[in-house]
Design an enzyme around this catalytic site. Structure first.
Site, short mmCIF file in Angstrom:
data_model
loop_
_atom_site.label_atom_id
_atom_site.label_comp_id
_atom_site.label_asym_id
_atom_site.label_seq_id
_atom_site.Cartn_x
_atom_site.Cartn_y
_atom_site.Cartn_z
N ALA A 249 0.83 -1.21 0.00
CA ALA A 249 0.00 0.00 0.00
C ALA A 249 0.87 1.26 0.00
O ALA A 249 1.28 1.73 1.06
CB ALA A 249 -0.94 -0.02 1.21
N THR B 15 0.20 3.62 -3.03
CA THR B 15 -0.60 4.54 -3.83
C THR B 15 -1.79 5.13 -3.07
O THR B 15 -2.42 4.47 -2.25
CB THR B 15 -1.13 3.82 -5.09
OG1 THR B 15 0.01 3.32 -5.79
CG2 THR B 15 -1.91 4.74 -5.99
N GLY C 202 -0.03 8.76 -7.28
CA GLY C 202 0.27 7.50 -7.94
C GLY C 202 1.74 7.50 -8.33
O GLY C 202 2.59 7.11 -7.54
N SER C 203 2.00 7.99 -9.53
CA SER C 203 3.40 8.09 -9.96
C SER C 203 4.19 9.01 -9.02
O SER C 203 5.37 8.80 -8.77
CB SER C 203 3.47 8.63 -11.39
OG SER C 203 2.92 7.69 -12.28
N PHE D 276 -6.47 2.00 -4.73
CA PHE D 276 -6.04 1.08 -5.80
C PHE D 276 -5.12 -0.02 -5.27
O PHE D 276 -4.14 -0.38 -5.91
CB PHE D 276 -5.29 1.85 -6.91
CG PHE D 276 -5.97 3.08 -7.40
CD1 PHE D 276 -7.21 2.99 -8.02
CD2 PHE D 276 -5.40 4.33 -7.23
CE1 PHE D 276 -7.85 4.15 -8.48
CE2 PHE D 276 -6.03 5.48 -7.69
CZ PHE D 276 -7.26 5.39 -8.30
N ILE D 277 -5.42 -0.56 -4.09
CA ILE D 277 -4.53 -1.56 -3.51
C ILE D 277 -4.96 -2.96 -3.96
O ILE D 277 -5.94 -3.51 -3.46
CB ILE D 277 -4.51 -1.47 -1.97
CG1 ILE D 277 -4.19 -0.04 -1.53
CG2 ILE D 277 -3.49 -2.46 -1.40
CD1 ILE D 277 -2.91 0.56 -2.11
N ARG E 240 -10.57 -20.08 -40.07
CA ARG E 240 -11.72 -19.31 -40.55
C ARG E 240 -11.62 -19.02 -42.05
O ARG E 240 -10.57 -18.64 -42.54
CB ARG E 240 -11.76 -18.00 -39.76
CG ARG E 240 -12.68 -16.97 -40.31
CD ARG E 240 -14.10 -17.20 -39.87
NE ARG E 240 -14.96 -16.11 -40.32
CZ ARG E 240 -16.27 -16.11 -40.13
NH1 ARG E 240 -16.85 -17.09 -39.49
NH2 ARG E 240 -17.00 -15.10 -40.56
N GLU F 41 3.01 -0.40 -11.38
CA GLU F 41 4.44 -0.66 -11.20
C GLU F 41 5.30 0.35 -11.98
O GLU F 41 6.32 0.00 -12.53
CB GLU F 41 4.82 -2.07 -11.67
CG GLU F 41 4.02 -3.17 -11.05
CD GLU F 41 4.56 -3.55 -9.69
OE1 GLU F 41 3.84 -3.26 -8.71
OE2 GLU F 41 5.66 -4.09 -9.60
N GLU G 102 4.96 6.26 -18.92
CA GLU G 102 5.56 7.59 -19.07
C GLU G 102 6.75 7.72 -18.13
O GLU G 102 7.80 8.23 -18.50
CB GLU G 102 4.52 8.67 -18.75
CG GLU G 102 3.40 8.82 -19.78
CD GLU G 102 2.40 7.65 -19.76
OE1 GLU G 102 2.36 6.89 -18.78
OE2 GLU G 102 1.67 7.51 -20.77
#
Lengths: 315, 403, 253
Positions: free
Chosen positions: B133, B135, B140-141, B165-166, B281, B377, B381
């Protein structure tokens, strides 16, 4: 000429072996070995020259192998055909050692060519057909059920009682659980409806039974249904380690088509598949495949079959 | 020199026969135990607990944990193999298992002997589950921007805040939680003053505040965690007080490659499905595979897939050799594999046509699953920033952020 | 007293990966990966399960080329204690295999139980169990779907075509197993890595002095029966109607 011996604990197969022996040599004496005190009238009319009855011998592999080897010794032959059943394959391995000659099992064809015995058999889970050969005068060959049809219209052969030394039995039988014989032996069925993992629960077998009823077909299954789930008996298991069938129509319902299953239906006439997974391998190995939920397709098929029957009967 | 590496041999991928055996057995496990349940997992958005127990008993939660702490003592190549093969069948399971790595890694790298004994073995053996935990809804980043605080009070720490968001937070028994324990010394040193703690489920004031509905990875849940005056003893600090940023960053450095491999597994399975479909197909009287546009898609899929595979296993080889260039390689692998997988999954739907968006076809779920791999993770970016920063650091010895 | 077990193990071409030339039916075996014969994994699993009661060791015995090491390591990873490879230069016919194994088994004495699969997934001759029972003069429980130890005896259920026969044999004994007998374990990474350190001894087949008996494979063809592969999709009623038409045309309904 040296005689050819035949033996199978399965009465029908024993008669088919005689036909195969005749194919190897129309002129050689064919001696059909039978163990125990059962009725030999069918075998004696199978086209063999003589029935060698070993009274008192139990038809278990270790006893059968030593009895057949003893008959072979007495008749100075090392040419033996046995049935490629589970017990038959054990007998074949034992006889190979007892007679000191090579053996082949699961053979579908056998014949003499340029002094060597040639056999046809499958390998690699039925994907490869193999031709192999052995010395023409020294072999043990296990033939698959229904590979040959029994000869018709043969004269009745005489029965000779053979005495062999009592064999040592190292394995004792504690109990036998017979499975109820299926309505019709699948290896002889003209039409088979076969069911696999696509079936969600045992009760749904009724659906398959209704289809089999409408098509006048017998019921088979892929390995998971008999071995893992036990919904049908082992005698219904079609595939490499089960039975191999050759019906005119094989209808695979909810069977994905693993190689080991396909090994059991190579000789089927028309193969039809019903499966909801379009990418299932069965669709690459069938003649006609319907992509759809078996719970919708099967009832519809039953309905249309009954309707067609109704029309035929004119009402 | 093959810029930015010393020689071509630095690009080598090294594996042993045991790795191949492990791959085969993981594949067998996934096909036998997981594949038959995937539809049910997708429908119910839930993994059967018996399945998770089997996964745990198989040692999958402890692949990278040393043997002396109950783990499998595996290398990064083994972790990558596990992720790829699992993802081929069920990407969500990679996340469910992977979150344990985000707990065990900081303990392995920074934990005390006491912490390792207490927490690593039960997680590695699959008896307990864990989560990470860091975030928050606002950070976040930008890890340094977290709002969760911890204050020392009489030999204990009191943690207050909310984590968002865990992944796996609903199932975990143990957590690592990042909190601010001191204000940053200055605006350029925001990363200072953070500390990582171990918090156990059931601690007073610690709760799952809510489940968050999300796209993809059905069966793996993300939750919000609420921490109201949660007291933990001083021994709960992982690493040194104030070093939390470093603990978090190094953890993500390690985990990155697992995510890259998760994406690789998605790319692989979707490519295989597309190729099979194109062979079977028929349209306009010919198999799909005889249409040039389809072949062009398939070729490009394979080109990207193969490129990604090389990057992922190369990065793992560098990690296993203890090379510092691992960071650069892992960031490239993560960006490449996740974006390639997304591209491949999207093209797969073009090849499948309408069938591609039908749930039963089992293609669309991989496109849903791949999206988060670009984000968690370390968002792609951020990976790009890392790539250039590491490149300059590795070749010139200069840290561009400091310069 | 602890009793040792020997389990037979074969490395075979993976039949699901055969590449067949559709025109000639020829098979390029060089491109086919190898694997442990599927049912052998059941035999290994059963050996490991019975080891708990027998108390001795489990040794795997393989006849094959160096390629077999891959499968042998898998068995060691599953938990087999040590392995023996009787190295051959290529394929061995069943008769010679029986003779070679008889000699190799003599060198592995003392053992009290020999386990193998009902057949291998490549040639599937199923000859070896009977051959070895005859050569060694030991009782054989073939096609066992269950095995249990009862004192010094082995009790097994033989799964035959139309019946299940429960039999008993005194140890030392041989049993061949069918795949229903158990669910083979999947080793952990730790076990896989540990297997690399276990003992694998190699014997040259030539040193055992065995000659083949004249079984020759003349030809092989992977040319399967071509099926029509007509796939019918669409609404159920229409699809079934098309299927029924097709079956009627074929004259099978």
């Amino acid at each position: 000429m040296t005689p050819i011996l035949t033996y199978s604990e399965d009465g029908e197969l024993a008669c088919e072996l005689v036909a195969a022996a005749r194919e190897i040599s129309p002129s050689a004496e064919v001696a059909a070995v039978v163990l125990g005190d059962g009725d030999v009238s069918s075998l004696s009319e199978s086209g063999c020259d003589v029935v060698c009855r070993v009274a008192g011998a139990a038809p278990v592999p270790e006893v059968a192998a030593s009895a057949v080897a003893e008959v072979a010794r007495q008749r100075a032959t090392r040419m033996v055909l046995v049935g490629s059943t589970k017990d038959g394959k054990e007998v074949a391995g034992r006889l190979s050692v007892l007679l000191g000659c090579p053996a082949a099992t699961e053979c579908s064809r056998v014949g003499l060519e340029s002094g060597r015995l040639r056999v046809e058999r499958m390998a690699f889970g039925g994907r490869v057909s193999t031709v192999a050969s052995m010395p023409g005068d020294s072999f043990v060959v296990a033939l698959r059920p229904r590979a040959y049809a029994r000869l018709g219209g043969a004269a009745k052969a005489g029965v000779t009682e053979v005495v062999v030394p009592a064999a040592r039995r190292s394995v004792s039988v504690e109990s036998v659980a017979g499975q109820p014989p299926s309505a019709l032996d699948l290896t002889r069925a003209d039409r088979i409806v076969s069911v696999g993992r696509g079936l969600k629960k045992k009760e749904d077998l009724e659906l398959i039974r209704s289809l089999a009823g409408a098509m006048d077909a017998s019921i088979g299954c892929s390995r998971p249904l008999s071995a893992d789930l036990g919904w049908l008996g082992e005698e219904s298991h079609i595939g490499l380690t089960g039975i191999q069938v050759k019906p005119k129509l094989y209808l695979a319902v909810g069977i994905s088509g693993q190689l080991q299953h396909l090994a059991g239906i190579r000789d089927a006439g028309v193969v039809v598949a019903i499966n909801n997974d379009k990418t299932a391998p069965i669709f690459s190995s069938c003649d006609y495949g319907v992509v759809g939920d078996l719970y919708q397709v099967v009832p519809e098929l039953v309905a249309q079959l009954s309707a067609a029957k109704g029309r035929e009967k004119g009402y | 020199m093959v810029f930015p590496f010393k020689s071509l041999s630095d690009y080598e991928i090294r594996t042993r026969p045991e790795h191949e055996a492990f791959r085969n057995f993981v594949r067998e496990f996934m096909e036998k135990e997981v594949a038959p349940l995937v539809t049910r997992i997708e429908e119910r958005n839930e993994f059967p607990m018996e399945l998770l127990d089997k996964v745990g008993a198989q040692g999958f939660q402890g692949i990278g944990v040393p043997q002396e702490y109950g783990g499998q003592g595996g290398d990064q190549t083994s972790v990558v193999i596990f992720s790829e093969e699992t993802s081929r069948v069920c990407p969500a399971l990679v996340t469910l298992v992977g979150v344990n790595g985000l707990f065990t890694t900081p303990l392995q790298l920074f934990g005390t002997e006491e912490q390792k004994r207490r927490y690593l073995a039960p997680v590695a053996r699959g008896e307990k589950r864990s989560a990470h935990a860091t975030t928050e809804a606002v950070a976040g980043s930008d890890v340094a921007g977290i709002q969760t605080r911890a204050e020392k009070a009489g030999g204990e720490w009191r943690i207050n805040g909310r984590k968002a968001f865990i992944s796996g937070g609903d199932l975990a028994d143990f957590f690592v939680v990042l909190a601010r324990t001191a204000p940053p010394p200055g605006p350029k040193e925001r990363w200072k003053g953070l500390t990582m703690f171990v918090v156990e489920k059931g601690a007073k004031g610690f709760s799952v505040a809510r489940h968050m509905e999300k796209m993809g990875l059905r069966g793996s849940h993300i939750v919000e965690l609420q921490l109201d005056d949660v007291s933990v003893p001083e021994e709960s600090v992982v690493g040194k007080e104030g070093d939390g940023f470093k603990v978090a960053m190094e953890t993500f450095d390690h985990g990155r490659i697992g995510v890259a491999a998760q994406a690789l597994g998605i790319a692989q399975v979707v490519f295989e499905k597309s190729l099979n479909y194109a062979m079977q197909r028929t349209t306009f009287g010919r198999p799909l595979i005889q249409h040039q546009m389809i072949d062009s898609y398939l070729a490009d899929m394979l080109i990207r897939l193969t490129g990604a595979r090389h990057l992922v296993y190369w990065a793992a080889s560098l990690a296993d050799a203890g090379r510092t260039e691992y960071q650069l390689a892992a960031s490239m692998a993560k960006a490449s594999a996740t974006e390639s997988a997304e591209w491949i999954a999207e093209k797969a739907i073009n090849i499948f046509g309408g069938a591609g968006v039908i749930v039963e076809t089992q293609v669309e779920r991989f496109l849903r699953d791949v999206e988060i791999t670009k984000v968690y993770e370390g968002a792609n970016e951020i990976q790009r920033l890392v790539i250039i920063r590491q490149l300059i650091k590795q070749t010139l010895g200069v840290d561009v952020l400091q310069a | 007293m602890p009793t040792n077990t020997v389990v037979l193990l074969k490395h075979v071409y993976d039949e699901s990966q055969l590449k067949v030339d559709p025109a000639t039916g020829g098979i390029d075996f060089s491109a086919v990966p190898g694997k442990m014969s599927s049912f052998d994994r059941n035999a290994v699993e059963e050996a490991l399960r019975l080891r708990q009661q027998l108390g001795g060791t489990v040794t795997s015995l393989t006849l094959g080329t160096d390629a077999a090491v891959k499968s042998i390591r898998e068995a060691l990873a599953m938990g087999v204690d040590r392995a023996v490879l009787v190295r051959t230069s290529g394929e061995t016919d069943a008769y010679a295999a029986g003779a070679l194994l008889e000699k190799a088994l003599a060198r592995l004495q003392p053992w009290g139980l020999l386990l193998c699969a009902e057949g291998s997934t490549d040639t599937y001759t199923s000859l070896l169990p009977g051959m070895l029972a005859q050569r060694l003069g030991l009782p054989l429980i073939s096609y066992a779907r269950s095995l249990k130890l009862d004192g010094g005896a082995l009790v097994g259920e033989r799964s035959l075509e139309r019946k299940t026969v429960t039999v008993r044999a005194a140890l030392p004994a041989i049993a061949s197993v069918v795949s229903e007998i158990n669910e083979p374990r999947i080793p952990t990474l730790l076990q896989i890595m540990g297997a690399a350190k276990k003992e694998l001894s190699v014997t040259q087949a030539e040193s055992l002095g065995v000659t083949e008996q004249g079984y020759r494979t003349e030809s092989m063809s992977g040319k399967g029966r071509e099926r029509k592969r007509v796939v019918i999709e669409g609404p159920v009623q229409e699809a079934v109607s098309r299927l029924l038409d097709a079956m009627t045309r074929e004259g099978v309904v």
